[in-house]
Write an enzyme that holds these catalytic residues in place. Structure first.
Site, PDB file in Angstrom:
ATOM      1  N   GLY A  29      -6.559   0.249  -1.262  1.00 26.97           N
ATOM      2  CA  GLY A  29      -6.133   0.647   0.084  1.00 26.97           C
ATOM      3  C   GLY A  29      -4.924   1.571   0.065  1.00 26.97           C
ATOM      4  O   GLY A  29      -4.898   2.595  -0.639  1.00 26.97           O
ATOM      5  N   ASP A  40      -6.687 -10.924   7.843  1.00 24.65           N
ATOM      6  CA  ASP A  40      -6.713  -9.606   8.453  1.00 24.65           C
ATOM      7  C   ASP A  40      -5.334  -8.989   8.249  1.00 24.65           C
ATOM      8  O   ASP A  40      -4.315  -9.640   8.446  1.00 24.65           O
ATOM      9  CB  ASP A  40      -7.074  -9.657   9.944  1.00 24.65           C
ATOM     10  N   LYS A  49       2.426  -7.909  -7.726  1.00 25.99           N
ATOM     11  CA  LYS A  49       2.152  -7.623  -6.309  1.00 25.99           C
ATOM     12  C   LYS A  49       2.089  -8.934  -5.523  1.00 25.99           C
ATOM     13  O   LYS A  49       2.707  -9.059  -4.462  1.00 25.99           O
ATOM     14  CB  LYS A  49       0.843  -6.826  -6.156  1.00 25.99           C
TER      15      LYS A  49
HETATM   16  P1  IMP Z   1      -8.687  -5.505   6.904  1.00 26.91           P
HETATM   17  O1  IMP Z   1      -7.763  -6.665   6.839  1.00 26.91           O
HETATM   18  O2  IMP Z   1      -9.928  -5.752   6.113  1.00 26.91           O
HETATM   19  O3  IMP Z   1      -8.943  -5.035   8.296  1.00 26.91           O
HETATM   20  O4  IMP Z   1      -7.951  -4.371   6.084  1.00 26.91           O
HETATM   21  C1  IMP Z   1      -7.291  -3.334   6.669  1.00 26.91           C
HETATM   22  C2  IMP Z   1      -7.126  -2.191   5.731  1.00 26.91           C
HETATM   23  O5  IMP Z   1      -5.773  -2.268   5.272  1.00 26.91           O
HETATM   24  C3  IMP Z   1      -7.980  -2.191   4.467  1.00 26.91           C
HETATM   25  O6  IMP Z   1      -9.108  -1.420   4.611  1.00 26.91           O
HETATM   26  C4  IMP Z   1      -7.086  -1.555   3.470  1.00 26.91           C
HETATM   27  O7  IMP Z   1      -7.225  -0.160   3.542  1.00 26.91           O
HETATM   28  C5  IMP Z   1      -5.720  -1.910   3.950  1.00 26.91           C
HETATM   29  N1  IMP Z   1      -5.174  -3.022   3.205  1.00 26.91           N
HETATM   30  C6  IMP Z   1      -5.362  -4.361   3.409  1.00 26.91           C
HETATM   31  N2  IMP Z   1      -4.660  -5.062   2.517  1.00 26.91           N
HETATM   32  C7  IMP Z   1      -4.032  -4.162   1.737  1.00 26.91           C
HETATM   33  C8  IMP Z   1      -3.163  -4.284   0.619  1.00 26.91           C
HETATM   34  O8  IMP Z   1      -2.832  -5.379   0.141  1.00 26.91           O
HETATM   35  N3  IMP Z   1      -2.735  -3.130   0.104  1.00 26.91           N
HETATM   36  C9  IMP Z   1      -3.081  -1.914   0.579  1.00 26.91           C
HETATM   37  N4  IMP Z   1      -3.884  -1.742   1.597  1.00 26.91           N
HETATM   38  C10 IMP Z   1      -4.361  -2.860   2.172  1.00 26.91           C
END
Ligand code: IMP
Length: 201
Positions: A157, A74, A179
């Site tokens: 993202g 997460d 990255k």
């Molecule tokens: P979750 O961990 O699935 O709740 O992700 C949260 C949100 O953060 C995702 O929908 C992405 O928009 C963003 N996110 C997560 N990881 C990354 C990353 O490595 N780069 C850019 N955005 C990210």
């Protein structure tokens, strides 16, 4: 369901995360199985108010459901000028089922009057590894700045607006390997790899 003896469930439906996870974990002698490739895996409601809470919930739920060792991530983007928002709500920043582009657009709108020196932010990633009802968590953080406009086409993202000062590039201007070398998820995955080496010894 038959599971191979040395297999790990990547407990996410997010194809972009899977690509990064596979890249960092590829040299482990473990079969990596994505939750998206299995039938009948329901989405897990990310209703906890911390990253660790959501990561643990996802890993435990899918481990219990499949009988496999499960790894879940997460991630949140913490922007200092916004008091740490969007944080744990990063995926739903502009709406409950928001697209990446809509979330980026809201972020840039909220920050349009913030000067460059105050645009500091960090990605924080918590990874949980669950097996037999036990959970380990590890964390990775990457510091950066939020740009005024998107730059680059790689990644996903918020990557096009997350600027890494040392490299003078956004995450979206980096290759997958570049990255992963410095990112929150790459750092957390390398810690997770050490835990997995113990588990699968
Ligand atoms: P979750 O961990 O699935 O709740 O992700 C949260 C949100 O953060 C995702 O929908 C992405 O928009 C963003 N996110 C997560 N990881 C990354 C990353 O490595 N780069 C850019 N955005 C990210």
């Amino acid at each position: 369901m038959r599971t191979p003896p040395r297999s790990l469930l990547l407990a996410t439906q997010n194809a972009d995360k899977i690509i990064e996870m596979r890249d960092v974990l590829r040299d482990l002698d473990i079969e990596l199985i994505s939750a998206a490739s299995l039938e009948g895996i329901p989405p897990v409601d990310e209703d906890q108010d911390t990253l660790a809470g959501n990561a643990v919930k996802k890993a435990l739920t899918l481990s219990q459901l499949t009988g496999m060792i499960a790894l879940a991530d997460d991630t949140g983007l913490e922007v200092d000028a916004l008091g740490g928002a969007p944080g744990v709500y990063s995926s739903r920043y502009s709406a409950p089922e928001a697209t990446y582009a809509a979330n980026v657009a809201r972020l840039l709108r909220e920050m349009q009057n913030i000067p460059e020196s105050a645009r500091t932010a960090r990605f924080r990633c918590v990874i949980a590894i669950a097996r037999d009802g036990h959970v380990n968590t590890v964390e990775g953080v990457c510091e950066g700045l939020i740009t005024a406009t998107p730059r680059g086409t790689d990644g996903f993202g918020y990557d096009p607006v997350f600027w890494v000062p040392d490299l003078r590039k956004t995450f979206a201007e980096l290759s997958l390997a570049e990255k992963n070398l410095i990112s929150h998820r790459g750092r957390a995955l390398r810690k997770a790899r050490a835990v997995l080496e113990e588990i699968f010894r």
